[in-house]
Design a protein around this motif. Structure first.
Motif, mmCIF file in Angstrom:
data_model
loop_
_atom_site.group_PDB
_atom_site.id
_atom_site.type_symbol
_atom_site.label_atom_id
_atom_site.label_comp_id
_atom_site.label_asym_id
_atom_site.label_seq_id
_atom_site.Cartn_x
_atom_site.Cartn_y
_atom_site.Cartn_z
ATOM 1 N N ASN A 162 -10.706 1.250 -20.846
ATOM 2 C CA ASN A 162 -10.429 2.645 -20.490
ATOM 3 C C ASN A 162 -8.982 2.984 -20.815
ATOM 4 O O ASN A 162 -8.134 2.094 -20.838
ATOM 5 N N TYR A 198 -5.912 1.740 -15.709
ATOM 6 C CA TYR A 198 -6.954 0.763 -16.002
ATOM 7 C C TYR A 198 -6.422 -0.453 -16.778
ATOM 8 O O TYR A 198 -7.195 -1.334 -17.123
ATOM 9 N N HIS A 224 -12.528 -4.458 -16.627
ATOM 10 C CA HIS A 224 -13.251 -3.723 -17.665
ATOM 11 C C HIS A 224 -12.413 -3.597 -18.945
ATOM 12 O O HIS A 224 -12.939 -3.224 -19.987
ATOM 13 N N MET A 228 -14.784 4.694 -21.340
ATOM 14 C CA MET A 228 -15.678 3.639 -21.806
ATOM 15 C C MET A 228 -16.999 4.170 -22.385
ATOM 16 O O MET A 228 -17.426 3.742 -23.445
ATOM 17 N N LEU A 246 -13.707 -2.335 -12.213
ATOM 18 C CA LEU A 246 -12.478 -1.531 -12.290
ATOM 19 C C LEU A 246 -11.361 -2.111 -11.416
ATOM 20 O O LEU A 246 -10.308 -1.503 -11.258
#
Lengths: 183, 474
Positions: free
Chosen positions: A9, A14, A19, A63, A139
């Motif tokens: 992201n 992020y 992720h 994403m 996350l």
């Protein structure tokens, strides 16, 4: 030219989340070649080009829209680095083709690419423990040292691919080496 | 009279003659209280008579009140000594910070903008035609160095110009050829004491750092760099004026109609490259209404026109600009406003989401203690009379705490893209514009002064705007 996408992201919020391990591995690979991913005005991605052999790209879309950047590039082969919950932290897997397995980034890429026939380097992040929510897990910040090991391995595997090794050669080395030990 | 005083007075006299300045007119001096402006104030009052000179001091509230009150006292004393009138212009607490937040170009830039606004306004109110500033050759050198390092345009490389127009007031820089140290020597010779700005030593300000790190070593190598900068500035000014003339002449071949610009491809190709680029800057400024045009936009525009020529016609969009090529004609136009709407707000106190065209939405929530979003607006919804949510229109004005402002100007200061400005939602009731919701368009939500609800008011509601989210982070 080989196109490599490191999924994640955008934004500092992020940056070091599970992720975003794909992006972190991509940056680590760029650093190996003494490059930095750079963003130009009005572009939806950051990129670095390795000696005309490979283009390393971090999409700056969220994403679920990662595939939108594909239209900007011409490429002979596509490699995608992304997180995989079904692999334990510290392990990686190289695969050619397959489904998205619920990964929205891969889903978007498969749609934009036309099929799922591209190389994926899955980086294990493990499942949430004690029934925690998946969204909080993926996350959440990387708090497990093993995930960093996985990122380093994925980066090395990618370096081998960029340097001209075949998918089979690299897969045979890394898929075996990073297998979890048998009980 | 000592040499430096004679020298400065001679320069001033020559400047007035060359620029055709009427010495019988009133003159205002932008007076910071430092050695430069104090020397200028003395020299001007000597030359034209103290009764015609007005010292205007602007308090930016950027330093401690202790330092400022001491400085103001000394400045008033100096003006009494010289027999010139002294006016204190107060920008108010936090005004620079507010401007900085809205315009986002650095403290110095925000302070400069506000300073010139208030100085110009004061001169106009008092019918003073000339505003003199004490910019000197050191300032010129610093500005030139900064602009060189920023790869500025020829017009910007002219740095500090000898004169410029400030909405009807002529700004003059009569001591541009004199160095800072000479002006200080002048003031010292006259037995004057000036105030010192403590921020002059702070490296957080770009100019101060440049003074120490770049200018000093440069002057050690090239002692004449100051006067060279003045000469260079003048040459750039002349070149820029020449280019302006050429651009003006070339613009004669361009059809300009209500913000839409058209020209033939044949004419476009007949231009020399350098002039073509300058013309494109001017044409984009005409179409977009923006003063500063990014170089990347021009590069994309050149590329776009080339592509359209190769394709034999078509349409391209670059940012908020639309390029159309048809039958050998290129037309540049702003991308049309996509949405305009007017929705009555029947229940302004009820929690709701109002979806708007163009992916935006206005959200109304009931106020609860500890609400986290500090940028959301608290509005006393019970006092709204026949409220509507509608898109912003040309003549809309909002009365903010700093004064009434056109909504279009407010959106421009927030850098909302031109083609989106007409789609920004505003809350309007019978009394006028209550709030502007620009957050979904990259700006901020703003509320009219009269609707700012007292913190403990029980009936306040939370109003905020969002862009409807089609992104997912997982």
């Amino acid at each position: 030219m080989m196109l490599v996408l490191g999924l994640g992201n955008p934004g500092t919020k992020y940056e070091r989340t599970r992720h975003n391990v794909g992006t972190l591995a991509l940056e680590s690979c760029a650093a190996f070649f003494q490059l930095r991913l750079k963003k130009r005005c009005f572009r939806l991605y950051r990129q670095a080009v390795v000696d005309g052999r490979a283009r390393l790209v971090h999409p700056l879309t969220y994403m679920n829209r990662s595939g939108e950047v594909l239209k900007y590039f011409e490429y002979s082969s596509l490699v995608v680095l992304c997180d995989q919950m079904d692999l334990p932290a510290g392990t990686i897997r190289l695969r050619r083709g397959g489904s998205s397995a619920g990964h929205r980034g891969l889903m978007s890429l498969i749609e934009a690419h036309g099929d799922g026939q591209f190389i994926r380097i899955y980086i294990g992040i493990g499942r949430p423990s004690d029934g925690g929510r998946v969204i909080d897990h993926v996350l959440g910040p990387i708090d497990d040292e093993a995930i960093w090991d996985g990122i380093a391995l994925a980066s090395k595997a990618l370096v081998s691919l960029v340097e001209g090794a075949s998918f089979e050669e690299v897969a045979s080395v890394y898929n075996r080496r990073t297998s979890p030990p048998y009980p | 009279m000592s040499t430096i005083v004679e020298q400065v007075l001679r320069i001033l006299e020559r400047f007035f003659d060359e620029e055709g300045i009427d010495r019988n007119q009133e003159m205002a001096v932008a007076f910071s209280g430092g050695s430069d402006s104090l020397a200028l104030l003395h020299a001007v009052s000597t030359l034209v008579g103290a009764e015609r000179v007005h010292a205007l001091y602007v308090n930016h509230h950027l330093r401690s009140s202790e330092e400022l009150s001491g400085e103001i006292e000394l400045n008033e004393h100096n003006c009494r000594l010289l027999g010139v009138s002294f006016t204190l212009l107060d920008l108010g607490h936090g005004s620079v910070e507010r401007a900085l937040k809205e315009r986002g170009r650095g403290v110095e830039e925000a302070a400069r903008q506000l300073r010139y606004d208030i100085l110009g306004r004061t001169c106009r109110e008092r019918s003073i035609p000339y505003l003199l500033t004490a910019h000197n050759s050191d300032d010129q050198l610093e500005t030139l160095l900064m602009r060189v390092a920023q790869a500025s345009s020829i017009a910007s490389l002219a740095s500090i110009r000898r004169r410029r127009d400030l909405e009807g007031v002529t700004v003059l820089r009569p001591v541009l050829e004199v160095s800072h140290s000479d002006l200080a020597l002048y003031a010292r010779t006259q037995g004057l004491t000036w105030s010192l700005d403590s921020t002059n030593d702070e490296d957080t300000y770009l100019r101060n750092a440049l003074r120490r790190e770049v200018k000093k070593p440069l002057l050690a190598l090239f002692p004449n760099a100051r006067s060279a900068a003045v000469v260079l500035g003048r040459r750039f000014e002349e070149t820029s004026r020449l280019l302006d003339l050429m651009v003006e002449e070339a613009l004669g071949s361009v059809i300009c109609d209500d913000g839409v610009v058209s020209f033939t491809l044949v004419w476009y190709r007949s231009l020399v490259d350098e002039l073509r680029e300058l013309l494109l800057y001017r044409m984009v400024a005409l179409v977009s209404g923006e003063e500063r045009i990014a170089r990347t936009i021009i590069a994309e525009l050149v590329k776009g026109i080339d592509e359209l020529e190769r394709a034999g016609g078509g349409v391209r969009e670059i940012g908020s600009l639309r390029i159309e090529s048809r039958e050998g004609m290129i037309t540049l136009s702003p991308i049309a406003v996509l949405w305009s709407y007017c929705l009555p707000l029947d229940e302004p106190m009820k929690a709701q989401r109002i979806a708007l065209p163009g992916d935006a939405e206005v959200v109304i929530r009931e106020f609860v203690e500890g609400y986290w979003d500090t940028d959301a607006l608290r509005i006393d919804a019970s006092s709204l009379k026949d409220p509507v949510i509608r898109s912003a229109q040309g003549g809309d004005e909002i009365a903010l705490s700093g004064g009434t402002m056109r909504v279009a100007k407010l959106l421009s200061s927030m850098k909302v893209a031109l083609h989106q400005r007409g789609s920004v939602p505003i809350l309007v009731d019978r009394s006028g514009v209550v709030a502007v919701f620009a957050r979904a368009f990259g700006g901020r939500d703003r509320i009219a002064e009269r609707f700012k609800a007292p913190l403990a008011h029980p009936f306040t509601n939370i109003y905020s705007s969002n862009r409807r989210n089609r992104n997912s982070e997982i």
